[in-house]
Design an enzyme around this catalytic site. Structure first.
Site, PDB file in Angstrom:
ATOM      1  N   GLU A  59      -7.970   0.789  -3.795  1.00 39.75           N
ATOM      2  CA  GLU A  59      -8.266  -0.825  -3.266  1.00 39.75           C
ATOM      3  C   GLU A  59      -9.445  -1.468  -3.245  1.00 39.75           C
ATOM      4  O   GLU A  59      -9.737  -2.744  -3.514  1.00 39.75           O
ATOM      5  CB  GLU A  59      -7.368  -1.141  -1.993  1.00 39.75           C
ATOM      6  CG  GLU A  59      -5.411  -1.335  -2.837  1.00 39.75           C
ATOM      7  CD  GLU A  59      -4.892  -0.387  -1.478  1.00 39.75           C
ATOM      8  OE1 GLU A  59      -5.794  -0.886  -0.235  1.00 39.75           O
ATOM      9  OE2 GLU A  59      -3.196  -0.809  -1.932  1.00 39.75           O
ATOM     10  N   GLU A 109      -4.239   9.683  -5.674  1.00 41.90           N
ATOM     11  CA  GLU A 109      -3.575   8.793  -5.734  1.00 41.90           C
ATOM     12  C   GLU A 109      -3.470   8.012  -6.298  1.00 41.90           C
ATOM     13  O   GLU A 109      -4.046   6.927  -6.862  1.00 41.90           O
ATOM     14  CB  GLU A 109      -4.190   7.814  -4.047  1.00 41.90           C
ATOM     15  CG  GLU A 109      -4.432   8.871  -3.178  1.00 41.90           C
ATOM     16  CD  GLU A 109      -4.058   7.493  -2.170  1.00 41.90           C
ATOM     17  OE1 GLU A 109      -3.202   7.570  -1.252  1.00 41.90           O
ATOM     18  OE2 GLU A 109      -5.058   6.740  -1.606  1.00 41.90           O
ATOM     19  N   LYS A 163      -3.530  -0.162   6.207  1.00 41.25           N
ATOM     20  CA  LYS A 163      -4.169  -1.077   5.251  1.00 41.25           C
ATOM     21  C   LYS A 163      -4.525  -2.317   6.364  1.00 41.25           C
ATOM     22  O   LYS A 163      -4.823  -2.169   6.864  1.00 41.25           O
ATOM     23  CB  LYS A 163      -3.578  -0.896   3.922  1.00 41.25           C
ATOM     24  CG  LYS A 163      -3.301  -0.226   3.481  1.00 41.25           C
ATOM     25  CD  LYS A 163      -2.873   0.193   1.948  1.00 41.25           C
ATOM     26  CE  LYS A 163      -2.466   1.340   1.291  1.00 41.25           C
ATOM     27  NZ  LYS A 163      -1.789   1.287   0.015  1.00 41.25           N
ATOM     28  N   HIS A 176     -11.161   4.676  -2.113  1.00 38.79           N
ATOM     29  CA  HIS A 176      -9.893   3.928  -2.304  1.00 38.79           C
ATOM     30  C   HIS A 176      -9.327   3.171  -2.958  1.00 38.79           C
ATOM     31  O   HIS A 176     -10.370   1.999  -3.653  1.00 38.79           O
ATOM     32  CB  HIS A 176      -8.895   3.261  -0.902  1.00 38.79           C
ATOM     33  CG  HIS A 176      -7.713   3.226  -0.862  1.00 38.79           C
ATOM     34  ND1 HIS A 176      -7.084   2.625  -1.751  1.00 38.79           N
ATOM     35  CD2 HIS A 176      -6.269   4.117  -0.501  1.00 38.79           C
ATOM     36  CE1 HIS A 176      -5.812   3.048  -1.527  1.00 38.79           C
ATOM     37  NE2 HIS A 176      -5.461   3.432  -0.946  1.00 38.79           N
ATOM     38  N   GLY A 196       2.212   1.567  -4.074  1.00 38.60           N
ATOM     39  CA  GLY A 196       2.282   0.320  -2.871  1.00 38.60           C
ATOM     40  C   GLY A 196       3.587   0.257  -4.081  1.00 38.60           C
ATOM     41  O   GLY A 196       4.322  -1.263  -3.594  1.00 38.60           O
ATOM     42  N   SER A 235       3.339   6.067  -2.567  1.00 39.94           N
ATOM     43  CA  SER A 235       4.654   6.258  -2.189  1.00 39.94           C
ATOM     44  C   SER A 235       5.458   6.868  -1.925  1.00 39.94           C
ATOM     45  O   SER A 235       7.074   7.270  -2.152  1.00 39.94           O
ATOM     46  CB  SER A 235       5.266   5.356  -3.742  1.00 39.94           C
ATOM     47  OG  SER A 235       5.335   4.360  -4.271  1.00 39.94           O
ATOM     48  N   ASN A 294      -2.411   5.907   5.914  1.00 40.74           N
ATOM     49  CA  ASN A 294      -2.893   4.569   6.098  1.00 40.74           C
ATOM     50  C   ASN A 294      -2.097   2.701   5.941  1.00 40.74           C
ATOM     51  O   ASN A 294      -1.324   2.802   5.742  1.00 40.74           O
ATOM     52  CB  ASN A 294      -3.645   5.139   4.509  1.00 40.74           C
ATOM     53  CG  ASN A 294      -4.577   3.508   3.992  1.00 40.74           C
ATOM     54  OD1 ASN A 294      -5.231   2.259   5.497  1.00 40.74           O
ATOM     55  ND2 ASN A 294      -4.531   3.378   2.715  1.00 40.74           N
TER      56      ASN A 294
HETATM   57  P1  13P Z   1       1.843   3.501  -0.953  1.00 40.56           P
HETATM   58  O1  13P Z   1       2.405   5.098  -0.054  1.00 40.56           O
HETATM   59  O2  13P Z   1       2.059   2.268  -0.235  1.00 40.56           O
HETATM   60  O3  13P Z   1       2.456   3.472  -2.001  1.00 40.56           O
HETATM   61  O4  13P Z   1       0.013   3.602  -0.434  1.00 40.56           O
HETATM   62  C1  13P Z   1      -0.963   4.831  -0.441  1.00 40.56           C
HETATM   63  C2  13P Z   1      -1.841   4.693  -0.164  1.00 40.56           C
HETATM   64  O5  13P Z   1      -2.651   3.553  -1.003  1.00 40.56           O
HETATM   65  C3  13P Z   1      -2.364   5.446   0.454  1.00 40.56           C
HETATM   66  O6  13P Z   1      -3.503   5.692   1.027  1.00 40.56           O
END
Ligand code: 13P
Length: 242
Positions: free
Chosen positions: A95, A162, A11, A93, A168, A198, A9
């Site tokens: 976010e 997640e 982002k 997601h 992150g 992570s 991903n």
């Molecule tokens: P990170 O791997 O940066 O923690 O993000 C995970 C994520 O949100 C994947 O969709």
């Protein structure tokens, strides 16, 4: 052990040009290691494209609006995705839930609509820290709410657990916590269930070895091609080792 599903991903990272380079490098690396499975990448909307690759690299949208086209400023719909043959979308997601304020009702509507179009849907669920700290029952209730209105039997569904506190942050859930949470989620769906939060080359072997973990949805550590290739290599070795 069968091959795990790995998905990147991006982002709000990478450009159209760097995504093109990334896909070419990923394709070459998959060729070199004889990777026989599929890999997913979710670039930003501006980098969506039809990529000619020798290997099975599937491109998905990080987000789209449940419409063919219309007046939804800032959004993209089926017409824009169709131009590039995109048939995979990420829904729910954290976010988008927490930063963009998407409600469960809207997420469920989006899910149902893309299911109707026959899309592969990566559907994400995960609890924030305060819910995790409130204990297993609070987590169970929270995650069940995130499954409200979602057809968990859909054949093209790929689930991703997640935990928000692990995204992150460099804080990864322990294998035990992943195992118990995945076992709980699997009571609601027999579709593949990935872990995200992570994941990186240093911990992916341990994570993919967890009972009930069918792959990984990777953010930060997927943005560098060399790191993503390492993770594919580790996953491939695990498959042949077991
Ligand atoms: P990170 O791997 O940066 O923690 O993000 C995970 C994520 O949100 C994947 O969709």
């Amino acid at each position: 052990m069968s091959r795990k599903i790995l998905a990147a991903n991006f982002k709000t990272n990478h450009t159209r040009a760097s995504t093109r380079e990334y896909v070419a490098a990923l394709d070459a690396a998959m060729e070199k290691m004889g990777y026989g499975g599929e890999t997913y990448i979710f670039p930003p909307a501006t980098a969506l494209d039809r990529f000619e690759t020798k290997n099975d690299i599937r491109v998905g949208a990080q987000n789209a609006y449940p419409t063919v086209k219309g007046s939804f400023t800032g959004e993209i719909g089926l017409e824009q995705l169709g131009e590039f043959g995109i048939e995979t979308v990420l829904v729910g997601h954290s976010e988008r839930r927490h930063i963009l304020g998407e409600s469960q009702a809207f997420i469920a509507q989006k899910y149902a609509w893309f299911k109707e179009q026959g899309f592969t849907i990566f559907y994400c669920i995960g609890e924030p820290l305060e819910v995790r700290e409130a204990g297993d029952e609070a987590v169970r209730r929270y995650l069940v709410e995130q499954l409200e209105g979602i057809d968990t039997a859909y054949s093209k569904l790929i689930l991703a657990y997640e935990p928000v506190w692990a995204i992150g942050t460099g804080k990864t859930a322990t294998p035990d916590l992943i195992e118990t949470t995945h076992a709980m989620i699997k009571r609601f769906s027999d579709r593949p269930l990935l872990y995200g939060g992570s994941v990186k080359p240093a911990n992916i072997e341990e994570i993919l070895s967890v009972e009930g973990c069918d792959g990984a949805l990777i953010g930060t550590a997927s943005w560098e091609i060399s790191s993503m290739v390492s993770m594919l290599e580790i996953s491939e070795k695990l498959k042949t080792k077991n």
